[in-house]
Each structure stands twice: as structure tokens, then as C-alpha cells.
Design a protein around this motif. Sequence first.
Motif, PDB file in Angstrom:
ATOM      1  N   VAL A  11     -48.219  10.928  25.802  1.00 40.80           N
ATOM      2  CA  VAL A  11     -48.776  11.094  24.453  1.00 40.80           C
ATOM      3  C   VAL A  11     -50.298  11.199  24.524  1.00 40.80           C
ATOM      4  CG1 VAL A  11     -49.130   9.927  22.224  1.00 40.80           C
ATOM      5  CG2 VAL A  11     -46.847  10.003  23.245  1.00 40.80           C
ATOM      6  N   GLY A  12     -50.928  10.367  25.347  1.00 34.52           N
ATOM      7  CA  GLY A  12     -52.378  10.424  25.512  1.00 34.52           C
ATOM      8  C   GLY A  12     -52.839  11.767  26.051  1.00 34.52           C
ATOM      9  N   MET A  13     -52.135  12.302  27.050  1.00 33.26           N
ATOM     10  CA  MET A  13     -52.504  13.614  27.599  1.00 33.26           C
ATOM     11  C   MET A  13     -52.341  14.704  26.543  1.00 33.26           C
ATOM     12  SD  MET A  13     -51.299  13.597  31.598  1.00 33.26           S
ATOM     13  CE  MET A  13     -49.570  13.340  31.301  1.00 33.26           C
ATOM     14  N   TYR A  14     -51.263  14.620  25.761  1.00 30.22           N
ATOM     15  CA  TYR A  14     -51.035  15.604  24.700  1.00 30.22           C
ATOM     16  C   TYR A  14     -52.161  15.544  23.661  1.00 30.22           C
ATOM     17  CZ  TYR A  14     -49.088  17.829  20.590  1.00 30.22           C
ATOM     18  OH  TYR A  14     -48.921  18.629  19.483  1.00 30.22           O
ATOM     19  N   LEU A  15     -52.516  14.334  23.251  1.00 33.73           N
ATOM     20  CA  LEU A  15     -53.581  14.180  22.249  1.00 33.73           C
ATOM     21  C   LEU A  15     -54.920  14.702  22.760  1.00 33.73           C
ATOM     22  CD1 LEU A  15     -52.777  10.653  20.768  1.00 33.73           C
ATOM     23  CD2 LEU A  15     -52.519  12.876  19.643  1.00 33.73           C
ATOM     24  N   VAL A  16     -55.259  14.397  24.002  1.00 29.81           N
ATOM     25  CA  VAL A  16     -56.520  14.893  24.570  1.00 29.81           C
ATOM     26  C   VAL A  16     -56.522  16.415  24.624  1.00 29.81           C
ATOM     27  CG1 VAL A  16     -57.882  15.022  26.703  1.00 29.81           C
ATOM     28  CG2 VAL A  16     -57.126  12.816  25.836  1.00 29.81           C
ATOM     29  N   ASN A  17     -55.408  17.012  25.057  1.00 30.77           N
ATOM     30  CA  ASN A  17     -55.335  18.480  25.109  1.00 30.77           C
ATOM     31  C   ASN A  17     -55.444  19.086  23.718  1.00 30.77           C
ATOM     32  OD1 ASN A  17     -55.151  18.701  27.882  1.00 30.77           O
ATOM     33  ND2 ASN A  17     -52.926  18.662  27.887  1.00 30.77           N
ATOM     34  N   THR A  18     -54.775  18.496  22.750  1.00 32.83           N
ATOM     35  CA  THR A  18     -54.820  19.003  21.376  1.00 32.83           C
ATOM     36  C   THR A  18     -56.226  18.907  20.806  1.00 32.83           C
ATOM     37  OG1 THR A  18     -52.521  18.352  21.032  1.00 32.83           O
ATOM     38  CG2 THR A  18     -53.843  18.745  19.068  1.00 32.83           C
ATOM     39  N   ILE A  19     -56.863  17.760  20.984  1.00 32.90           N
ATOM     40  CA  ILE A  19     -58.232  17.577  20.471  1.00 32.90           C
ATOM     41  C   ILE A  19     -59.196  18.530  21.170  1.00 32.90           C
ATOM     42  CG2 ILE A  19     -60.158  15.944  20.386  1.00 32.90           C
ATOM     43  CD1 ILE A  19     -57.992  13.744  19.960  1.00 32.90           C
ATOM     44  N   PRO A  37     -50.799   6.405  37.307  1.00 28.03           N
ATOM     45  CA  PRO A  37     -49.871   7.485  36.946  1.00 28.03           C
ATOM     46  C   PRO A  37     -48.898   7.915  38.046  1.00 28.03           C
ATOM     47  CG  PRO A  37     -52.017   7.959  36.043  1.00 28.03           C
ATOM     48  CD  PRO A  37     -52.180   6.731  36.908  1.00 28.03           C
ATOM     49  N   GLY A  38     -49.354   8.049  39.274  1.00 28.72           N
ATOM     50  CA  GLY A  38     -48.456   8.464  40.359  1.00 28.72           C
ATOM     51  C   GLY A  38     -47.323   7.469  40.578  1.00 28.72           C
ATOM     52  N   PRO A  39     -47.645   6.216  40.845  1.00 28.79           N
ATOM     53  CA  PRO A  39     -46.594   5.222  41.004  1.00 28.79           C
ATOM     54  C   PRO A  39     -45.758   5.021  39.736  1.00 28.79           C
ATOM     55  CG  PRO A  39     -48.598   4.449  42.024  1.00 28.79           C
ATOM     56  CD  PRO A  39     -48.942   5.715  41.289  1.00 28.79           C
ATOM     57  N   ALA A  40     -46.329   5.302  38.559  1.00 37.06           N
ATOM     58  CA  ALA A  40     -45.553   5.154  37.317  1.00 37.06           C
ATOM     59  C   ALA A  40     -44.371   6.118  37.306  1.00 37.06           C
ATOM     60  CB  ALA A  40     -46.442   5.397  36.097  1.00 37.06           C
ATOM     61  N   VAL A  41     -44.594   7.335  37.790  1.00 37.26           N
ATOM     62  CA  VAL A  41     -43.492   8.309  37.859  1.00 37.26           C
ATOM     63  C   VAL A  41     -42.415   7.780  38.800  1.00 37.26           C
ATOM     64  CG1 VAL A  41     -42.871  10.663  38.524  1.00 37.26           C
ATOM     65  CG2 VAL A  41     -44.991  10.248  37.277  1.00 37.26           C
ATOM     66  N   THR A  42     -42.843   7.239  39.931  1.00 38.54           N
ATOM     67  CA  THR A  42     -41.891   6.670  40.890  1.00 38.54           C
ATOM     68  C   THR A  42     -41.156   5.478  40.282  1.00 38.54           C
ATOM     69  OG1 THR A  42     -43.328   7.329  42.705  1.00 38.54           O
ATOM     70  CG2 THR A  42     -41.705   5.648  43.184  1.00 38.54           C
ATOM     71  N   ALA A  43     -41.904   4.611  39.596  1.00 41.22           N
ATOM     72  CA  ALA A  43     -41.327   3.386  39.045  1.00 41.22           C
ATOM     73  C   ALA A  43     -40.399   3.646  37.862  1.00 41.22           C
ATOM     74  CB  ALA A  43     -42.437   2.420  38.638  1.00 41.22           C
ATOM     75  N   LEU A  44     -40.413   4.863  37.298  1.00 45.92           N
ATOM     76  CA  LEU A  44     -39.479   5.165  36.204  1.00 45.92           C
ATOM     77  C   LEU A  44     -38.037   4.927  36.632  1.00 45.92           C
ATOM     78  CD1 LEU A  44     -40.868   8.398  34.517  1.00 45.92           C
ATOM     79  CD2 LEU A  44     -40.525   6.173  33.453  1.00 45.92           C
ATOM     80  N   GLY A  45     -37.766   5.157  37.909  1.00 48.76           N
ATOM     81  CA  GLY A  45     -36.412   4.949  38.425  1.00 48.76           C
ATOM     82  C   GLY A  45     -35.974   3.505  38.442  1.00 48.76           C
ATOM     83  N   SER A  46     -36.905   2.570  38.253  1.00 47.64           N
ATOM     84  CA  SER A  46     -36.557   1.151  38.261  1.00 47.64           C
ATOM     85  C   SER A  46     -35.863   0.721  36.972  1.00 47.64           C
ATOM     86  CB  SER A  46     -37.810   0.293  38.470  1.00 47.64           C
ATOM     87  OG  SER A  46     -38.622   0.321  37.296  1.00 47.64           O
ATOM     88  N   GLY A  47     -36.019   1.537  35.926  1.00 46.58           N
ATOM     89  CA  GLY A  47     -35.414   1.184  34.648  1.00 46.58           C
ATOM     90  C   GLY A  47     -36.227   0.195  33.832  1.00 46.58           C
ATOM     91  N   VAL A  91     -42.607   0.105  32.244  1.00 44.75           N
ATOM     92  CA  VAL A  91     -43.020   1.338  32.921  1.00 44.75           C
ATOM     93  C   VAL A  91     -42.706   2.541  32.033  1.00 44.75           C
ATOM     94  CG1 VAL A  91     -42.615   2.818  34.924  1.00 44.75           C
ATOM     95  CG2 VAL A  91     -42.799   0.350  35.223  1.00 44.75           C
ATOM     96  N   ALA A  92     -41.558   2.535  31.391  1.00 46.09           N
ATOM     97  CA  ALA A  92     -41.193   3.646  30.503  1.00 46.09           C
ATOM     98  C   ALA A  92     -42.179   3.753  29.338  1.00 46.09           C
ATOM     99  CB  ALA A  92     -39.769   3.464  29.983  1.00 46.09           C
ATOM    100  N   LEU A  93     -42.577   2.614  28.775  1.00 43.14           N
ATOM    101  CA  LEU A  93     -43.558   2.616  27.688  1.00 43.14           C
ATOM    102  C   LEU A  93     -44.911   3.128  28.187  1.00 43.14           C
ATOM    103  CD1 LEU A  93     -44.294   1.943  24.764  1.00 43.14           C
ATOM    104  CD2 LEU A  93     -44.803  -0.392  25.532  1.00 43.14           C
ATOM    105  N   PHE A  94     -45.325   2.698  29.370  1.00 42.85           N
ATOM    106  CA  PHE A  94     -46.571   3.179  29.962  1.00 42.85           C
ATOM    107  C   PHE A  94     -46.518   4.692  30.147  1.00 42.85           C
ATOM    108  CE2 PHE A  94     -48.957   4.637  33.615  1.00 42.85           C
ATOM    109  CZ  PHE A  94     -50.222   4.144  33.367  1.00 42.85           C
ATOM    110  N   PHE A  95     -45.418   5.184  30.715  1.00 45.63           N
ATOM    111  CA  PHE A  95     -45.281   6.612  30.984  1.00 45.63           C
ATOM    112  C   PHE A  95     -45.305   7.410  29.678  1.00 45.63           C
ATOM    113  CE2 PHE A  95     -42.946  10.514  31.935  1.00 45.63           C
ATOM    114  CZ  PHE A  95     -43.646  10.948  33.055  1.00 45.63           C
ATOM    115  N   LEU A  96     -44.586   6.941  28.677  1.00 44.26           N
ATOM    116  CA  LEU A  96     -44.573   7.617  27.380  1.00 44.26           C
ATOM    117  C   LEU A  96     -45.977   7.623  26.771  1.00 44.26           C
ATOM    118  CD1 LEU A  96     -42.975   8.970  25.085  1.00 44.26           C
ATOM    119  CD2 LEU A  96     -42.558   6.677  24.166  1.00 44.26           C
ATOM    120  N   SER A  97     -46.664   6.496  26.843  1.00 44.90           N
ATOM    121  CA  SER A  97     -48.037   6.411  26.322  1.00 44.90           C
ATOM    122  C   SER A  97     -48.958   7.369  27.066  1.00 44.90           C
ATOM    123  CB  SER A  97     -48.573   4.985  26.456  1.00 44.90           C
ATOM    124  OG  SER A  97     -47.775   4.097  25.731  1.00 44.90           O
ATOM    125  N   MET A  98     -48.765   7.488  28.373  1.00 45.15           N
ATOM    126  CA  MET A  98     -49.579   8.386  29.180  1.00 45.15           C
ATOM    127  C   MET A  98     -49.352   9.845  28.748  1.00 45.15           C
ATOM    128  SD  MET A  98     -49.585   8.729  33.340  1.00 45.15           S
ATOM    129  CE  MET A  98     -47.959   9.484  33.443  1.00 45.15           C
TER     130      MET A  98
END
Length: 148
Positions: free
Chosen positions: A127-135, A104-114, A118-125
Motif C-alpha cells: 500500500v505504501g509503494m502504491y501511494l508513493v507511486n500515485t502521489i 522487505p526481502g525477508p518479508a517476502v520469504t517470511a510470508l510463507g510462515s503464515g 508479516v502479512a500485515l507488514f507486507f500489505l502495508s509495504m
Amino acid sequence: MLFRAIALLAGVLFGLGMMISGMVNPANVIGFLDIFGQWNPSLAFVMGGALLVFTPGYFFLIRKQAKPMLSETFCVSENPSIDQRLITGSALFGIGWGLAGICPGPAVTALGSGSGTVALFFLSMIVGMYLVNTITEKRASFTTSPQG
């Protein structure tokens, strides 16, 4: 305000270190985790180098502190137990890191690579955090609601 500025500076330094070392490249991380294939020890050297820089500062400056420099108390988890949630979350984190080669940490950094990966990973991350919090919230409200 000072705390946030220092936190931002620490995050930027971490991100720069990850970029310079090449650890935002999933191929390097997967290569490190592939101990029975074409193992790439570069991540071990990055971690070792970081420890060489951090360790003297820790022993001479940080360890002696009775309290944090920018807070009144240390932030320590109120739940010291190793429970099913912790084990499941740790396993999912490790599986995701091993499969994608992105933390997760490097994923935020790697978002700048375009990179679309990485963007799909970050979006999935996210969504996963949102789902866990909601559940978790629904489960908590269900167990605390009066039975009728």
C-alpha cells in the motif's frame, strides 16, 4: 529467459539463507538493532559469513567483468544526487525496519510462515509503494501540465 531463471534462483537462495539463518524472525533483527539493551550479534555473523563467501567470487570473477554476464549494460541510476526524496525514503525504510524488525526481502520469504504480523507488514509495504507511486505521478503530471 535465462536472466529471469537466474534471478529467480538467486532470490530463492537468498530466501533460504535468510530462513536458515533465522533472519526472517523479527525478534532477531530487533535484537541486533538493540545495541543498548539485550544485543543479539547473530545478524552481524550472518552478514560476515555472507561476505566471506561472496568476497573471493567478487574479486576473482565479478570485478573483472566489463559488462554484466546477462545484459549489455549495467543498470545504474540516472539520478546520482542525494535529494530530499532519497533521504526521506531512506529514513522511512530505516524507521520501519527498526520498529518492525522486518526488511522487505525477508518479508517476502517470511510470508510463507503464515504470520499475521508479516502479512500485515507486507500489505502495508505494498500500500505504501502504491501511494508513493500515485502521489509521485500526480505531482509529476501537475508540474508538467500547461498553466492556464
